[in-house]
Design a protein around this motif. Structure first.
Motif, PDB file in Angstrom:
ATOM      1  N   ARG A 207      37.271   8.258 -12.346  1.00  0.00           N
ATOM      2  CA  ARG A 207      36.982   6.925 -11.813  1.00  0.00           C
ATOM      3  C   ARG A 207      35.798   6.896 -10.854  1.00  0.00           C
ATOM      4  NH1 ARG A 207      39.594   5.401  -6.961  1.00  0.00           N
ATOM      5  NH2 ARG A 207      40.846   7.023  -5.972  1.00  0.00           N
ATOM      6  N   TYR A 208      35.282   8.080 -10.476  1.00  0.00           N
ATOM      7  CA  TYR A 208      34.097   8.143  -9.615  1.00  0.00           C
ATOM      8  C   TYR A 208      32.804   8.345 -10.417  1.00  0.00           C
ATOM      9  CZ  TYR A 208      37.546   9.156  -5.875  1.00  0.00           C
ATOM     10  OH  TYR A 208      38.613   9.114  -4.998  1.00  0.00           O
ATOM     11  N   TRP A 209      32.851   8.203 -11.736  1.00  0.00           N
ATOM     12  CA  TRP A 209      31.717   8.582 -12.576  1.00  0.00           C
ATOM     13  C   TRP A 209      30.431   7.832 -12.213  1.00  0.00           C
ATOM     14  CZ3 TRP A 209      28.907   5.225 -15.589  1.00  0.00           C
ATOM     15  CH2 TRP A 209      29.498   3.992 -15.897  1.00  0.00           C
ATOM     16  N   LEU A 210      30.550   6.542 -11.863  1.00  0.00           N
ATOM     17  CA  LEU A 210      29.355   5.767 -11.532  1.00  0.00           C
ATOM     18  C   LEU A 210      28.723   6.284 -10.243  1.00  0.00           C
ATOM     19  CD1 LEU A 210      27.445   3.472 -12.149  1.00  0.00           C
ATOM     20  CD2 LEU A 210      29.031   1.898 -11.016  1.00  0.00           C
ATOM     21  N   TYR A 211      29.544   6.631  -9.280  1.00  0.00           N
ATOM     22  CA  TYR A 211      29.022   7.209  -8.034  1.00  0.00           C
ATOM     23  C   TYR A 211      28.313   8.527  -8.306  1.00  0.00           C
ATOM     24  CZ  TYR A 211      28.957   9.551  -3.524  1.00  0.00           C
ATOM     25  OH  TYR A 211      28.564  10.249  -2.415  1.00  0.00           O
ATOM     26  N   CYS A 377      23.608  -2.129 -11.666  1.00  0.00           N
ATOM     27  CA  CYS A 377      24.101  -3.385 -12.259  1.00  0.00           C
ATOM     28  C   CYS A 377      25.565  -3.279 -12.678  1.00  0.00           C
ATOM     29  CB  CYS A 377      23.240  -3.773 -13.451  1.00  0.00           C
ATOM     30  SG  CYS A 377      21.565  -4.289 -13.006  1.00  0.00           S
ATOM     31  N   ASN A 378      26.108  -2.058 -12.727  1.00  0.00           N
ATOM     32  CA  ASN A 378      27.512  -1.854 -13.102  1.00  0.00           C
ATOM     33  C   ASN A 378      28.424  -1.754 -11.884  1.00  0.00           C
ATOM     34  OD1 ASN A 378      29.495  -1.616 -15.078  1.00  0.00           O
ATOM     35  ND2 ASN A 378      29.372   0.619 -15.153  1.00  0.00           N
ATOM     36  N   VAL A 379      27.871  -1.890 -10.684  1.00  0.00           N
ATOM     37  CA  VAL A 379      28.690  -1.871  -9.461  1.00  0.00           C
ATOM     38  C   VAL A 379      29.327  -3.240  -9.278  1.00  0.00           C
ATOM     39  CG1 VAL A 379      28.642  -1.654  -6.943  1.00  0.00           C
ATOM     40  CG2 VAL A 379      27.273  -0.107  -8.365  1.00  0.00           C
ATOM     41  N   PRO A 380      30.641  -3.335  -9.078  1.00  0.00           N
ATOM     42  CA  PRO A 380      31.285  -4.641  -8.872  1.00  0.00           C
ATOM     43  C   PRO A 380      30.830  -5.292  -7.576  1.00  0.00           C
ATOM     44  CG  PRO A 380      32.904  -2.928  -9.390  1.00  0.00           C
ATOM     45  CD  PRO A 380      31.616  -2.230  -9.097  1.00  0.00           C
ATOM     46  N   GLU A 388      36.298   0.103  -9.728  1.00  0.00           N
ATOM     47  CA  GLU A 388      35.144   0.949  -9.438  1.00  0.00           C
ATOM     48  C   GLU A 388      33.888   0.513 -10.188  1.00  0.00           C
ATOM     49  OE1 GLU A 388      38.048   2.193 -10.559  1.00  0.00           O
ATOM     50  OE2 GLU A 388      38.893   3.318  -8.862  1.00  0.00           O
ATOM     51  N   THR A 389      34.047  -0.105 -11.365  1.00  0.00           N
ATOM     52  CA  THR A 389      32.911  -0.481 -12.190  1.00  0.00           C
ATOM     53  C   THR A 389      33.182  -1.818 -12.870  1.00  0.00           C
ATOM     54  OG1 THR A 389      33.804   0.661 -14.148  1.00  0.00           O
ATOM     55  CG2 THR A 389      32.361   1.930 -12.702  1.00  0.00           C
ATOM     56  N   LEU A 390      32.098  -2.484 -13.284  1.00  0.00           N
ATOM     57  CA  LEU A 390      32.262  -3.689 -14.095  1.00  0.00           C
ATOM     58  C   LEU A 390      32.633  -3.346 -15.518  1.00  0.00           C
ATOM     59  CD1 LEU A 390      29.213  -5.852 -12.924  1.00  0.00           C
ATOM     60  CD2 LEU A 390      31.632  -6.175 -12.345  1.00  0.00           C
ATOM     61  N   TRP A 391      32.076  -2.226 -16.014  1.00  0.00           N
ATOM     62  CA  TRP A 391      32.375  -1.799 -17.383  1.00  0.00           C
ATOM     63  C   TRP A 391      32.348  -0.282 -17.458  1.00  0.00           C
ATOM     64  CZ3 TRP A 391      30.296   1.284 -21.087  1.00  0.00           C
ATOM     65  CH2 TRP A 391      30.866   1.190 -22.361  1.00  0.00           C
ATOM     66  N   PRO A 392      33.259   0.362 -18.119  1.00  0.00           N
ATOM     67  CA  PRO A 392      34.482  -0.241 -18.665  1.00  0.00           C
ATOM     68  C   PRO A 392      35.488  -0.507 -17.553  1.00  0.00           C
ATOM     69  CG  PRO A 392      34.518   2.122 -18.994  1.00  0.00           C
ATOM     70  CD  PRO A 392      33.177   1.824 -18.386  1.00  0.00           C
ATOM     71  N   ARG A 393      36.286  -1.517 -17.724  1.00  0.00           N
ATOM     72  CA  ARG A 393      37.337  -1.838 -16.765  1.00  0.00           C
ATOM     73  C   ARG A 393      38.429  -0.794 -16.840  1.00  0.00           C
ATOM     74  NH1 ARG A 393      36.469  -5.620 -12.697  1.00  0.00           N
ATOM     75  NH2 ARG A 393      35.259  -7.371 -13.536  1.00  0.00           N
ATOM     76  N   ASN A 394      38.973  -0.434 -15.659  1.00  0.00           N
ATOM     77  CA  ASN A 394      40.140   0.470 -15.657  1.00  0.00           C
ATOM     78  C   ASN A 394      41.343  -0.282 -16.191  1.00  0.00           C
ATOM     79  OD1 ASN A 394      38.730   2.568 -14.595  1.00  0.00           O
ATOM     80  ND2 ASN A 394      39.313   2.156 -12.474  1.00  0.00           N
ATOM     81  N   SER A 395      42.142   0.443 -16.952  1.00  0.00           N
ATOM     82  CA  SER A 395      43.336  -0.199 -17.504  1.00  0.00           C
ATOM     83  C   SER A 395      44.415  -0.226 -16.447  1.00  0.00           C
ATOM     84  CB  SER A 395      43.817   0.571 -18.717  1.00  0.00           C
ATOM     85  OG  SER A 395      44.057   1.931 -18.386  1.00  0.00           O
TER      86      SER A 395
END
Length: 395
Positions: A207-211, A377-380, A388-395
């Motif tokens: 879940r930290y992949w974008l960071y 652009c993927n940061v909420p 954590e992100t706009l896409w993909p949404r965590n289930s």
């Protein structure tokens, strides 16, 4: 001042963070400001040698993940002070080794202290400062960094321009002064509690992949600024020590004035907008670096570039909002390594490219800025654990 008046300072860990930040910035700023002139004048460096030196400087950053293992032996506060002392010693002895191998070795020693300190300092900041006040505090810390750097640059003017001391004495004076301050902080401040017990092992969370990716590209483009923008000022435009110091002074005066406001601005507009502003600005600056032919315009770009990096506060507060508190120390160690994966390789590769096409080096930096922009652009708008992100949404 009476002991009663000093008590709120001594018992507040945020003042220790600011004090350590002050020492780090003062010592490192002098090392950095003198570096390009020192290596060209004393060791006849070209772009190739400066690229190798800067890559070696980043190796300890690449190995920053080992900090989490050291934390099983020593508390974070003590580790930060020991790392800061190592940085000061490395800078203090730099001037005594004005040759290629000596500069490589003293740079590695300095860098070990610098990168371990930065890793632990970020971890302690995210633990000791609450989420609501974190952007403002980080802006304040940037202002302290700027004030310390100004003191360092003022000392360059005093000792080298006015008193005509050589590089060896300048490095020794600033390094020993920083070491004395570290000893004073070790003695003055108590050992502060750290709240949640931190993980003592490496971890990578999906879940930290974008960071992680933001951190990677931050390290890549920062190297182009750190290594080649300053080198261009000396090699292409012939900036002297005094002129480089003046340029750095302008940078830090502007940061001193605006960094606290930038921190508050990030708190108001959020991490997503702040990061987008930063990366659009960096794309423009790097593109202009590639074609600039006027020394004054190049200096202006350098100042704008430096100011935009203050927006990187947003990346740290983004992580603070999405993170499990127990993950902070381990993730800071891992993120520093991720930040330096590209940083270890880029100075050598681009140092060789620099020999044939400095323009291409800065266009590559513009490409890195675009990659960071797409990720931002993927940061909420309101990041949090589970968002954590706009896409993909965590289930």
């Amino acid at each position: 001042m009476s002991s009663a008046m000093l008590a709120p300072i001594r018992t507040n860990p945020q003042y220790l963070l600011l004090g350590m930040t002050f020492v780090m910035s003062m010592v490192f700023a002098v090392w950095q400001a003198l570096l390009n002139n020192f290596v060209i004048e004393k060791a006849a460096f070209t772009g190739a040698e400066i690229g190798i030196l800067q890559s070696l400087r980043e190796v300890p950053g690449f190995l920053a993940f080992t900090a989490v293992f050291v934390l099983s032996l020593i508390k974070e506060q003590a580790f930060a002070l020991l790392a800061l002392a190592t940085l000061c010693i490395g800078v203090a002895i730099t001037g005594f080794f004005p040759d290629v191998i000596g500069l490589y070795l003293t740079t590695i020693l300095m860098s070990v202290g610098f990168h371990y300190f930065e890793t632990i300092n970020q971890s302690l900041t995210l633990q000791w400062v609450d989420k609501l006040n974190a952007p403002a505090f980080m802006g304040k810390a940037l202002a302290w960094r700027s004030a310390a750097a100004l003191l360092g640059y003022g000392s360059i003017w005093l000792f080298m321009t006015w008193m005509h001391l050589d590089y060896v004495w300048m490095y020794a004076i600033i390094g020993c002064s920083g070491l004395l301050m570290v000893i004073m902080m070790w003695s003055y401040f108590p050992r502060f509690a750290q709240g949640q017990s931190q993980h003592k092992h490496l971890l990578l969370r999906k879940r930290y992949w974008l960071y992680y990716l933001l951190t990677f590209f931050s390290g890549a483009r920062r190297q182009i600024f750190m290594v080649f923008a300053g080198f261009m000022m000396v090699e292409k435009f012939g900036y002297s020590v005094s002129e480089i110091t003046a340029l750095f002074l302008i940078n830090y005066v502007i940061n001193l004035l605006f960094a606290p406001a930038i921190g508050r601005f990030i708190g108001r507009v959020g991490e997503r907008r702040a990061l987008i502003i930063e990366y659009v600005g960096l794309f423009v600056v790097f593109s202009c670096y590639a074609f600039v032919e006027n020394a004054h315009v190049a200096g202006a770009l350098y100042v704008i570039d430096h100011l935009l990096f203050a927006m990187a506060i947003a990346m740290k507060t983004y992580f603070q909002k999405i993170a499990d508190e127990k993950d902070i120390a381990s993730t800071m160690s891992v993120s520093f390594t991720i930040n330096h994966i590209a940083a270890v390789v880029i100075p050598i590769i681009l140092g060789l490219l620099w020999l044939n096409s400095p323009k291409a080096v800065f266009l590559i930096g513009a490409g890195f800025a675009i990659c960071s922009l797409l990720l931002a652009c993927n940061v909420p708008s309101k990041p949090s654990a589970g968002n954590e992100t706009l896409w993909p949404r965590n289930s």
